[in-house]
Design an enzyme around this catalytic site. Sequence first.
Site, PDB file in Angstrom:
ATOM      1  N   HIS A 174       0.842  -1.188   0.000  1.00 36.71           N
ATOM      2  CA  HIS A 174       0.000   0.000   0.000  1.00 36.71           C
ATOM      3  C   HIS A 174       0.876   1.236   0.000  1.00 36.71           C
ATOM      4  CE1 HIS A 174      -3.050   2.929   1.327  1.00 36.71           C
ATOM      5  NE2 HIS A 174      -3.936   2.068   0.859  1.00 36.71           N
ATOM      6  N   ASP A 211      -8.026  -4.736  -0.441  1.00 39.34           N
ATOM      7  CA  ASP A 211      -8.522  -5.183  -1.745  1.00 39.34           C
ATOM      8  C   ASP A 211      -8.351  -6.684  -1.941  1.00 39.34           C
ATOM      9  OD1 ASP A 211      -9.081  -2.506  -2.638  1.00 39.34           O
ATOM     10  OD2 ASP A 211      -6.939  -2.225  -2.857  1.00 39.34           O
TER      11      ASP A 211
END
Length: 436
Positions: A313, A371
């Site tokens: 991320h 996700d």
Amino acid sequence: MNLSDKKATLSISGSNETIEFPVYEGSVGPDVIDIRKLYAQTDMFTYDPGFLSTASCASGITYIDGDKGELLYRGYPIEQIAVNCDFLETCYLILNGELPNAEQKADFDNQVTRHTLVNEQMHTFLRGFRRDAHPMAILTGLVGGMSAFYHDSTDINNPEHRHISAIRLIAKMPTLVAMAYKYSLGQPFIYPRNDLSYTGNFLRMMFANPCEDFEVNEVVERALDRIFILHADHEQNASTSTVRLCGSSGTNPFAAIAAGVACLWGPAHGGANEACLQMLEELQANGGVAKVGEFMEKVKDKNSGVRLMGFGHRVYKNYDPRAKLMQETCKEVLQALGLENDPLFKLAMELERIALEDPYFVERKLYPNVDFYSGIVQRAIGIPTSLFTAIFALARTVGWIAQWNEMLSDPEFKIGRPRQLYTGPAPRKVKKIADR
């Protein structure tokens, strides 16, 4: 934001002069150097592509500590909110700064529920799109199009108008997403029902048809509600910054949120869960769990062109706190729907195991992000991959509108105008066409 006793001192080589800049302290997180007068005092700009070290605003909504893997909504840890609150409670918190009591929650829920219908002419507008259009293309148009229907809430200088717009956007987004889905199937639109919860209503509008009753599965409802909570806001990400920049020009809230929807569509942002599920499906088709080790070796080879989606991320350099919650939810949903042996989930678990043990991924802190699991959950629920990003937009709407409202309420608010480092030709003269 408090002025610190500290000062930042800038010295420029070739000059004996030093310049001091004030330093401000936030409630938590890094201090910031106030460089608003840098250009006036030095005739220079700062250079920070991607805003890696630049605070574009002061905000009291969301805080992220990427090294600790911490996410706070108005000071409350996401782990506690996801377990103890529903999505509309979270919306109230993000919009108002405090969690509602029972009476405030009932009133807020009622306000949202009473605004879920959209103008009937929106159906006509929707029918102008091709049936195979991407849902995000449709959603961008529909959200922007709302500014043509709700003129009574577009005065951005009126706090009451801003409040009505916030309620309308939160309430109508599930209806618009469900309409886009039904349109792609050629099925009739399902109108919202006022006796259902926010998330239960959305599930019914998505999966019901006029021919039979629809029962909302409580486990699925809770899982989708949690997905909404985990995606409600995430500080100054690309789409939120887009909403703020677009809104800074004074445009109406529907146009500003439509800009956020368009930005979210990118595969590096909201499209990441869609890309993650596509990766898992391709890996499953090419050998499944048995080929995971080989696939991960290709990921480590920079020349292979193979990318590992759903890991790492931009901000989190630790395990994404939302991913832990989503993993639990994923197991609950698969068990409730009798999909415990889902091959994609087994594949995901093996990918996660290798990533958490292999020094290559551990050293680079490539942990699973939200996700990674949310795509599997949505697939199990029956939501098509093409709709994943629209679900994300639905959830993020409250964050966008809260950030937009906070910006307009800031007495130091100005229209956004980033600077640049110009690298083009120096001034030159235009030759007549015969001499070129």
